[in-house]
Scaffold this motif. Structure first.
Motif, PDB file in Angstrom:
ATOM      1  N   GLY A 137      -9.842  14.936  36.668  1.00 29.66           N
ATOM      2  CA  GLY A 137      -9.978  13.649  37.333  1.00 29.66           C
ATOM      3  C   GLY A 137     -10.856  12.686  36.550  1.00 29.66           C
ATOM      4  O   GLY A 137     -10.584  11.495  36.478  1.00 29.66           O
ATOM      5  N   THR A 138     -11.940  13.188  35.967  1.00 24.79           N
ATOM      6  CA  THR A 138     -12.826  12.365  35.145  1.00 24.79           C
ATOM      7  C   THR A 138     -12.538  12.670  33.688  1.00 24.79           C
ATOM      8  O   THR A 138     -12.889  13.741  33.192  1.00 24.79           O
ATOM      9  CB  THR A 138     -14.307  12.666  35.476  1.00 24.79           C
ATOM     10  N   ARG A 139     -11.928  11.742  33.006  1.00 18.88           N
ATOM     11  CA  ARG A 139     -11.468  11.988  31.647  1.00 18.88           C
ATOM     12  C   ARG A 139     -12.558  11.748  30.607  1.00 18.88           C
ATOM     13  O   ARG A 139     -12.372  12.080  29.448  1.00 18.88           O
ATOM     14  CB  ARG A 139     -10.273  11.097  31.340  1.00 18.88           C
ATOM     15  N   GLU A 140     -13.674  11.163  31.010  1.00 16.03           N
ATOM     16  CA  GLU A 140     -14.747  10.922  30.049  1.00 16.03           C
ATOM     17  C   GLU A 140     -15.535  12.201  29.818  1.00 16.03           C
ATOM     18  O   GLU A 140     -15.861  12.926  30.761  1.00 16.03           O
ATOM     19  CB  GLU A 140     -15.677   9.806  30.537  1.00 16.03           C
ATOM     20  N   ARG A 141     -15.845  12.456  28.568  1.00 10.89           N
ATOM     21  CA  ARG A 141     -16.655  13.609  28.190  1.00 10.89           C
ATOM     22  C   ARG A 141     -17.865  13.107  27.397  1.00 10.89           C
ATOM     23  O   ARG A 141     -17.864  11.998  26.858  1.00 10.89           O
ATOM     24  CB  ARG A 141     -15.850  14.592  27.326  1.00 10.89           C
ATOM     25  N   HIS A 142     -18.888  13.921  27.329  1.00 14.39           N
ATOM     26  CA  HIS A 142     -20.084  13.573  26.581  1.00 14.39           C
ATOM     27  C   HIS A 142     -20.424  14.719  25.638  1.00 14.39           C
ATOM     28  O   HIS A 142     -20.244  15.887  25.982  1.00 14.39           O
ATOM     29  CB  HIS A 142     -21.261  13.301  27.526  1.00 14.39           C
ATOM     30  N   ALA A 143     -20.889  14.354  24.474  1.00 10.13           N
ATOM     31  CA  ALA A 143     -21.218  15.338  23.448  1.00 10.13           C
ATOM     32  C   ALA A 143     -22.608  15.051  22.891  1.00 10.13           C
ATOM     33  O   ALA A 143     -23.041  13.894  22.843  1.00 10.13           O
ATOM     34  CB  ALA A 143     -20.183  15.314  22.324  1.00 10.13           C
ATOM     35  N   ILE A 144     -23.297  16.097  22.492  1.00  8.08           N
ATOM     36  CA  ILE A 144     -24.606  15.979  21.862  1.00  8.08           C
ATOM     37  C   ILE A 144     -24.598  16.820  20.594  1.00  8.08           C
ATOM     38  O   ILE A 144     -24.107  17.954  20.584  1.00  8.08           O
ATOM     39  CB  ILE A 144     -25.730  16.430  22.826  1.00  8.08           C
ATOM     40  N   THR A 145     -25.087  16.247  19.517  1.00  3.80           N
ATOM     41  CA  THR A 145     -25.160  16.942  18.228  1.00  3.80           C
ATOM     42  C   THR A 145     -26.593  16.926  17.745  1.00  3.80           C
ATOM     43  O   THR A 145     -27.336  15.973  18.000  1.00  3.80           O
ATOM     44  CB  THR A 145     -24.254  16.260  17.189  1.00  3.80           C
ATOM     45  N   TRP A 146     -26.983  17.967  17.048  1.00  4.83           N
ATOM     46  CA  TRP A 146     -28.312  18.021  16.436  1.00  4.83           C
ATOM     47  C   TRP A 146     -28.308  19.054  15.319  1.00  4.83           C
ATOM     48  O   TRP A 146     -27.391  19.857  15.194  1.00  4.83           O
ATOM     49  CB  TRP A 146     -29.380  18.364  17.490  1.00  4.83           C
ATOM     50  N   THR A 147     -29.329  18.991  14.501  1.00  5.02           N
ATOM     51  CA  THR A 147     -29.493  19.906  13.373  1.00  5.02           C
ATOM     52  C   THR A 147     -30.810  20.641  13.540  1.00  5.02           C
ATOM     53  O   THR A 147     -31.861  20.002  13.720  1.00  5.02           O
ATOM     54  CB  THR A 147     -29.476  19.161  12.034  1.00  5.02           C
ATOM     55  N   ALA A 148     -30.757  21.965  13.506  1.00  2.00           N
ATOM     56  CA  ALA A 148     -31.943  22.807  13.708  1.00  2.00           C
ATOM     57  C   ALA A 148     -32.265  23.577  12.438  1.00  2.00           C
ATOM     58  O   ALA A 148     -31.359  24.003  11.713  1.00  2.00           O
ATOM     59  CB  ALA A 148     -31.727  23.766  14.868  1.00  2.00           C
ATOM     60  N   LYS A 149     -33.554  23.742  12.186  1.00  2.00           N
ATOM     61  CA  LYS A 149     -33.988  24.517  11.021  1.00  2.00           C
ATOM     62  C   LYS A 149     -34.017  26.010  11.302  1.00  2.00           C
ATOM     63  O   LYS A 149     -33.944  26.819  10.386  1.00  2.00           O
ATOM     64  CB  LYS A 149     -35.370  24.053  10.579  1.00  2.00           C
ATOM     65  N   GLU A 150     -34.156  26.372  12.581  1.00  2.00           N
ATOM     66  CA  GLU A 150     -34.164  27.773  12.985  1.00  2.00           C
ATOM     67  C   GLU A 150     -33.259  27.958  14.187  1.00  2.00           C
ATOM     68  O   GLU A 150     -32.887  26.987  14.857  1.00  2.00           O
ATOM     69  CB  GLU A 150     -35.594  28.243  13.318  1.00  2.00           C
ATOM     70  N   ALA A 151     -32.902  29.195  14.483  1.00  2.00           N
ATOM     71  CA  ALA A 151     -32.055  29.522  15.632  1.00  2.00           C
ATOM     72  C   ALA A 151     -32.940  29.738  16.847  1.00  2.00           C
ATOM     73  O   ALA A 151     -33.439  30.849  17.079  1.00  2.00           O
ATOM     74  CB  ALA A 151     -31.202  30.756  15.338  1.00  2.00           C
ATOM     75  N   PHE A 152     -33.163  28.685  17.622  1.00  2.00           N
ATOM     76  CA  PHE A 152     -34.013  28.759  18.800  1.00  2.00           C
ATOM     77  C   PHE A 152     -33.180  29.090  20.041  1.00  2.00           C
ATOM     78  O   PHE A 152     -31.979  28.783  20.117  1.00  2.00           O
ATOM     79  CB  PHE A 152     -34.747  27.430  19.036  1.00  2.00           C
ATOM     80  N   VAL A 153     -33.852  29.688  21.011  1.00  2.00           N
ATOM     81  CA  VAL A 153     -33.240  29.960  22.316  1.00  2.00           C
ATOM     82  C   VAL A 153     -33.584  28.803  23.243  1.00  2.00           C
ATOM     83  O   VAL A 153     -34.731  28.358  23.307  1.00  2.00           O
ATOM     84  CB  VAL A 153     -33.760  31.287  22.897  1.00  2.00           C
ATOM     85  N   PHE A 154     -32.597  28.294  23.973  1.00  2.00           N
ATOM     86  CA  PHE A 154     -32.825  27.177  24.877  1.00  2.00           C
ATOM     87  C   PHE A 154     -32.000  27.379  26.142  1.00  2.00           C
ATOM     88  O   PHE A 154     -31.075  28.197  26.185  1.00  2.00           O
ATOM     89  CB  PHE A 154     -32.457  25.841  24.222  1.00  2.00           C
ATOM     90  N   GLU A 155     -32.354  26.605  27.173  1.00  2.00           N
ATOM     91  CA  GLU A 155     -31.661  26.688  28.455  1.00  2.00           C
ATOM     92  C   GLU A 155     -30.631  25.579  28.548  1.00  2.00           C
ATOM     93  O   GLU A 155     -30.932  24.411  28.299  1.00  2.00           O
ATOM     94  CB  GLU A 155     -32.658  26.569  29.606  1.00  2.00           C
ATOM     95  N   MET A 156     -29.446  25.928  28.942  1.00  2.00           N
ATOM     96  CA  MET A 156     -28.377  24.945  29.082  1.00  2.00           C
ATOM     97  C   MET A 156     -28.557  24.153  30.383  1.00  2.00           C
ATOM     98  O   MET A 156     -28.984  24.716  31.397  1.00  2.00           O
ATOM     99  CB  MET A 156     -27.016  25.633  29.077  1.00  2.00           C
ATOM    100  N   PRO A 157     -28.240  22.869  30.396  1.00  2.00           N
ATOM    101  CA  PRO A 157     -28.341  22.092  31.638  1.00  2.00           C
ATOM    102  C   PRO A 157     -27.391  22.561  32.729  1.00  2.00           C
ATOM    103  O   PRO A 157     -27.592  22.245  33.899  1.00  2.00           O
ATOM    104  CB  PRO A 157     -28.001  20.662  31.190  1.00  2.00           C
TER     105      PRO A 157
END
Length: 228
Positions: free
Chosen positions: A66-86
């Motif tokens: 129904g909602t055709r708009e999508r959002h994307a986020i890009t970034w560059t990391a120096k290490e493989a960190f653990v993070f929590e997804m929204p």
């Protein structure tokens, strides 16, 4: 023939102006290259990518048709960190380029706040429209909103504190009724002036001067003088 002394300062100024112009063009070119809009395919067109973080997945990130708009986020990391997804769950980002798709812009901003706590400030947020157009959203001018950027135009600014905002009853029967937070500066000043004018009842409802008061005072003065 040696150049005149009057021509030396002019030549120095011209050289300085040329150097300043060259530095300005170089900085603008670098900023444009750094924040250049890159092509990002829609999530249904990119089912697998080495840029995706390691994530088991979840149903909270379901993207409805129904909602055709999508959002994307890009970034560059120096290490493989653990993070929590929204969208709940824990993921492991890649060492290098990363790409995540979300349904809402606020989910991308929430993830960006986590990245900034990890000293990662090179993330970019995009909006992917239903026709495939990529729109760069945040940070719009290359600088985060809380930082000072020369030449930035203020949006939705108020030149007064929150205590001076108009009350809801003062904006009744206007287009800002029940939306006092959207009232602009001129409307706020007009409402304040109107309230002050209505409170000044002595000048607002002044009695007309017909001259009877002056004649009555003169008669009273004459009567008092005759009695004396």
């Amino acid at each position: 023939m040696a150049p005149s002394t009057s021509a030396l300062p002019a030549a120095g100024l011209a050289l300085g102006a040329a150097c300043a112009a060259f530095a300005t063009r170089a900085f603008a070119k670098k900023a444009k290259k750094e924040f250049e809009i890159e092509f990002i395919p829609r999530p249904e067109d990119l089912l697998e990518s080495p840029k995706f973080p390691m994530f088991m997945g979840g149903t909270n990130g379901y993207m409805s048709k129904g909602t055709r708009e999508r959002h994307a986020i890009t970034w560059t990391a120096k290490e493989a960190f653990v993070f929590e997804m929204p969208i709940l769950g824990v993921a492991v980002m890649n060492k290098g380029e990363n790409l995540c798709y979300f349904r809402k812009k606020e989910q991308c901003i929430a993830l960006g706040k986590q990245l900034r706590k990890m000293k990662i400030e090179n993330y970019k947020i995009y909006r992917l429209k239903k026709d495939g157009t990529v729109q760069f959203m945040h940070p719009a001018d290359g600088v985060f909103p809380e930082k000072v950027n020369k030449g930035r135009v203020q949006v939705n600014g108020r030149p007064f504190n929150i205590g001076q905002s108009p009350k809801q009853v003062e904006l009744k029967y206007t287009k800002y009724d029940e939306k006092t937070y959207e009232a602009d500066h001129l409307t706020t000043l007009f409402v304040k002036a109107r309230c002050e004018a209505f409170s000044d009842t002595e000048n607002l409802y002044a009695l007309p001067n017909t001259g009877q008061e002056d004649s009555a005072s003169k008669a009273a003065t004459a009567a008092m003088g005759g009695s004396l």
